[in-house]
Design a protein around this motif. Structure first.
Motif, PDB file in Angstrom:
ATOM      1  N   MET A   1       0.828  -1.184   0.000  1.00  0.00           N
ATOM      2  CA  MET A   1       0.000   0.000   0.000  1.00  0.00           C
ATOM      3  C   MET A   1       0.874   1.250   0.000  1.00  0.00           C
ATOM      4  SD  MET A   1      -3.165  -0.217  -0.126  1.00  0.00           S
ATOM      5  CE  MET A   1      -4.707  -0.225   0.668  1.00  0.00           C
ATOM      6  N   SER A   2       0.517   2.202  -0.801  1.00  0.00           N
ATOM      7  CA  SER A   2       1.269   3.441  -0.857  1.00  0.00           C
ATOM      8  C   SER A   2       0.789   4.400   0.211  1.00  0.00           C
ATOM      9  CB  SER A   2       1.116   4.092  -2.235  1.00  0.00           C
ATOM     10  OG  SER A   2       1.724   5.350  -2.246  1.00  0.00           O
ATOM     11  N   ARG A   3       1.693   4.829   1.064  1.00  0.00           N
ATOM     12  CA  ARG A   3       1.316   5.803   2.089  1.00  0.00           C
ATOM     13  C   ARG A   3       1.193   7.187   1.467  1.00  0.00           C
ATOM     14  NH1 ARG A   3       5.325   3.776   6.866  1.00  0.00           N
ATOM     15  NH2 ARG A   3       4.268   1.813   7.230  1.00  0.00           N
ATOM     16  N   ILE A   4       2.041   7.465   0.487  1.00  0.00           N
ATOM     17  CA  ILE A   4       1.997   8.764  -0.187  1.00  0.00           C
ATOM     18  C   ILE A   4       0.754   8.850  -1.058  1.00  0.00           C
ATOM     19  CG2 ILE A   4       3.146  10.215  -1.901  1.00  0.00           C
ATOM     20  CD1 ILE A   4       5.795   9.088  -0.844  1.00  0.00           C
ATOM     21  N   GLY A   5       0.452   7.792  -1.792  1.00  0.00           N
ATOM     22  CA  GLY A   5      -0.678   7.804  -2.720  1.00  0.00           C
ATOM     23  C   GLY A   5      -2.024   7.977  -2.046  1.00  0.00           C
ATOM     24  N   LYS A   6      -2.130   7.553  -0.786  1.00  0.00           N
ATOM     25  CA  LYS A   6      -3.401   7.656  -0.068  1.00  0.00           C
ATOM     26  C   LYS A   6      -3.806   9.106   0.178  1.00  0.00           C
ATOM     27  CE  LYS A   6      -3.088   3.403   2.603  1.00  0.00           C
ATOM     28  NZ  LYS A   6      -2.917   2.867   3.955  1.00  0.00           N
ATOM     29  N   LYS A   7      -2.829   9.988   0.361  1.00  0.00           N
ATOM     30  CA  LYS A   7      -3.114  11.383   0.662  1.00  0.00           C
ATOM     31  C   LYS A   7      -3.587  12.108  -0.585  1.00  0.00           C
ATOM     32  CE  LYS A   7       0.579  11.651   4.059  1.00  0.00           C
ATOM     33  NZ  LYS A   7       1.877  12.267   4.332  1.00  0.00           N
ATOM     34  N   ALA A   8      -4.635  12.884  -0.443  1.00  0.00           N
ATOM     35  CA  ALA A   8      -5.108  13.706  -1.556  1.00  0.00           C
ATOM     36  C   ALA A   8      -4.265  14.985  -1.612  1.00  0.00           C
ATOM     37  CB  ALA A   8      -6.576  14.055  -1.371  1.00  0.00           C
ATOM     38  N   VAL A   9      -4.096  15.539  -2.802  1.00  0.00           N
ATOM     39  CA  VAL A   9      -3.332  16.768  -2.990  1.00  0.00           C
ATOM     40  C   VAL A   9      -4.289  17.948  -2.838  1.00  0.00           C
ATOM     41  CG1 VAL A   9      -1.890  18.095  -4.568  1.00  0.00           C
ATOM     42  CG2 VAL A   9      -1.760  15.605  -4.569  1.00  0.00           C
ATOM     43  N   GLU A  10      -4.000  18.811  -1.884  1.00  0.00           N
ATOM     44  CA  GLU A  10      -4.836  19.988  -1.649  1.00  0.00           C
ATOM     45  C   GLU A  10      -4.515  21.051  -2.699  1.00  0.00           C
ATOM     46  OE1 GLU A  10      -7.146  20.575   0.799  1.00  0.00           O
ATOM     47  OE2 GLU A  10      -6.926  18.493   1.470  1.00  0.00           O
ATOM     48  N   PRO A  54      -5.438   3.787  -7.614  1.00  0.00           N
ATOM     49  CA  PRO A  54      -4.883   2.743  -8.487  1.00  0.00           C
ATOM     50  C   PRO A  54      -5.993   1.911  -9.119  1.00  0.00           C
ATOM     51  CG  PRO A  54      -4.686   2.075  -6.207  1.00  0.00           C
ATOM     52  CD  PRO A  54      -5.239   3.464  -6.199  1.00  0.00           C
ATOM     53  N   ARG A  55      -5.730   1.430 -10.316  1.00  0.00           N
ATOM     54  CA  ARG A  55      -6.659   0.498 -10.976  1.00  0.00           C
ATOM     55  C   ARG A  55      -6.099  -0.901 -10.760  1.00  0.00           C
ATOM     56  NH1 ARG A  55      -7.394   3.158 -16.981  1.00  0.00           N
ATOM     57  NH2 ARG A  55      -8.493   5.045 -16.320  1.00  0.00           N
ATOM     58  N   GLY A  56      -6.691  -1.645  -9.891  1.00  0.00           N
ATOM     59  CA  GLY A  56      -6.215  -3.005  -9.632  1.00  0.00           C
ATOM     60  C   GLY A  56      -5.182  -3.036  -8.537  1.00  0.00           C
ATOM     61  N   LYS A  57      -4.664  -4.252  -8.299  1.00  0.00           N
ATOM     62  CA  LYS A  57      -3.706  -4.449  -7.221  1.00  0.00           C
ATOM     63  C   LYS A  57      -2.354  -4.944  -7.731  1.00  0.00           C
ATOM     64  CE  LYS A  57      -7.110  -5.320  -3.641  1.00  0.00           C
ATOM     65  NZ  LYS A  57      -7.017  -4.049  -2.972  1.00  0.00           N
ATOM     66  N   SER A  58      -2.086  -4.741  -9.010  1.00  0.00           N
ATOM     67  CA  SER A  58      -0.802  -5.189  -9.557  1.00  0.00           C
ATOM     68  C   SER A  58       0.344  -4.362  -8.984  1.00  0.00           C
ATOM     69  CB  SER A  58      -0.813  -5.073 -11.085  1.00  0.00           C
ATOM     70  OG  SER A  58      -0.828  -3.717 -11.466  1.00  0.00           O
ATOM     71  N   LYS A  59       1.548  -4.887  -9.081  1.00  0.00           N
ATOM     72  CA  LYS A  59       2.718  -4.200  -8.558  1.00  0.00           C
ATOM     73  C   LYS A  59       2.927  -2.878  -9.283  1.00  0.00           C
ATOM     74  CE  LYS A  59       7.575  -4.810  -7.521  1.00  0.00           C
ATOM     75  NZ  LYS A  59       8.733  -5.676  -7.516  1.00  0.00           N
ATOM     76  N   ARG A  60       2.758  -2.883 -10.598  1.00  0.00           N
ATOM     77  CA  ARG A  60       2.936  -1.657 -11.388  1.00  0.00           C
ATOM     78  C   ARG A  60       1.914  -0.595 -11.000  1.00  0.00           C
ATOM     79  NH1 ARG A  60       5.106   1.057 -15.448  1.00  0.00           N
ATOM     80  NH2 ARG A  60       3.791   2.065 -16.995  1.00  0.00           N
ATOM     81  N   TRP A  65       0.931   4.608  -8.433  1.00  0.00           N
ATOM     82  CA  TRP A  65       0.050   5.316  -7.529  1.00  0.00           C
ATOM     83  C   TRP A  65       0.799   6.418  -6.775  1.00  0.00           C
ATOM     84  CZ3 TRP A  65      -2.387   2.589  -2.670  1.00  0.00           C
ATOM     85  CH2 TRP A  65      -3.376   3.407  -2.114  1.00  0.00           C
ATOM     86  N   GLY A  66       1.846   6.058  -6.072  1.00  0.00           N
ATOM     87  CA  GLY A  66       2.618   7.039  -5.308  1.00  0.00           C
ATOM     88  C   GLY A  66       3.350   8.026  -6.191  1.00  0.00           C
ATOM     89  N   MET A  67       3.902   7.526  -7.303  1.00  0.00           N
ATOM     90  CA  MET A  67       4.645   8.403  -8.208  1.00  0.00           C
ATOM     91  C   MET A  67       3.718   9.434  -8.842  1.00  0.00           C
ATOM     92  SD  MET A  67       5.704   9.193 -11.591  1.00  0.00           S
ATOM     93  CE  MET A  67       4.809   7.977 -12.473  1.00  0.00           C
ATOM     94  N   SER A  68       2.529   9.018  -9.249  1.00  0.00           N
ATOM     95  CA  SER A  68       1.583   9.944  -9.886  1.00  0.00           C
ATOM     96  C   SER A  68       1.111  10.996  -8.905  1.00  0.00           C
ATOM     97  CB  SER A  68       0.380   9.175 -10.434  1.00  0.00           C
ATOM     98  OG  SER A  68       0.794   8.276 -11.430  1.00  0.00           O
TER      99      SER A  68
END
Length: 177
Positions: A1-10, A54-60, A65-68
Motif C-alpha cells: 500500500m502506498s502511504r503517499i498515494g493515499k493522501k489527496a493533494v490539496e 490505483p486500478r487493480g492491485k498489480s505491482k505496477r 500510484w505514489g509516483m503519480s
C-alpha cells in the motif's frame, strides 16, 4: 500500500485543476503545467483536492500510484511557489556573471563557458560566486542546475568547483612525504 498515494493533494486558493482522460492540467499564478498519468491509475478532482486511485492491485499499479500523486503535488507546488536551486562557486578566479540572457562562467578552463538557459527557467547570478536557477518545472530546474554543475564538479582535494548550496564535499588528504 502506498502511504503517499493515499493522501489527496490539496489545491490552494487561486489554483485550479482539470482532468481529461489520463491528463491533468493545473493552472496557478505562476503558469500552467500538465501531467499525463499512466493507465494504471485514475485521477479525480473533487472540491479542492486531487486524488489518485490505483486500478487493480498489480505491482505496477501500486508503483504508479505514489509516483503519480507526487507528480501532481509537484505541479501544484510549481504553479504556486515555483522551484529553486542555488549553486555556489569555490576556487580562485572562478566566477559567474550574467550577460543579457547568457550565464558566463570563468572556471579555470582555457575558454569562458557560455550557458543559455532553456525556456521556462530563469538563471541569475546575484554575486560572482552564486548562481540561482528558478522555474515552475522541478525536473527542468534540477537538470539545468546539474548541467551547470557538470562544467566543474567539486574536487575532493581543494574543494574547488561548482556545488549545490549546502552540499558536503568529502575532502581527501594529499600526498605525504
Amino acid at each position: 500500500m502506498s502511504r503517499i498515494g493515499k493522501k489527496a493533494v490539496e489545491l490552494p486558493s487561486g489554483v485550479t485543476a482539470s482532468v481529461s482522460g489520463q491528463s491533468i492540467e493545473v493552472k496557478g499564478p505562476k503558469g500552467v503545467r500538465t501531467f499525463k498519468a499512466t493507465d494504471d491509475v485514475d485521477l479525480k478532482v473533487e472540491d479542492n483536492t486531487v486524488s489518485v486511485i490505483p486500478r487493480g492491485k498489480s505491482k505496477r499499479a501500486r508503483q504508479q500510484w505514489g509516483m503519480s500523486r507526487t507528480m501532481v503535488a509537484n505541479l501544484v507546488t510549481g504553479v504556486t511557489e515555483g522551484f529553486k536551486k542555488e549553486l555556489e562557486i569555490q576556487g580562485v578566479g572562478y566566477r559567474a556573471q550574467m550577460q543579457g540572457n547568457t550565464l558566463k562562467l570563468n572556471l579555470g578552463l582555457s575558454h569562458d563557458v557560455d550557458y543559455t538557459a532553456p525556456d521556462g527557467v530563469t538563471v541569475t547570478a546575484p554575486k560572482q560566486t552564486e548562481i540561482v536557477v528558478e522555474g515552475i518545472d522541478e525536473q527542468l530546474v534540477g537538470q539545468v542546475a546539474a548541467n551547470i554543475r557538470a562544467w566543474r564538479k567539486p574536487e575532493p582535494y581543494k574543494g574547488k568547483g561548482i556545488r549545490y548550496k549546502g552540499e558536503f564535499v568529502f575532502r581527501k588528504e594529499g600526498k605525504k612525504k
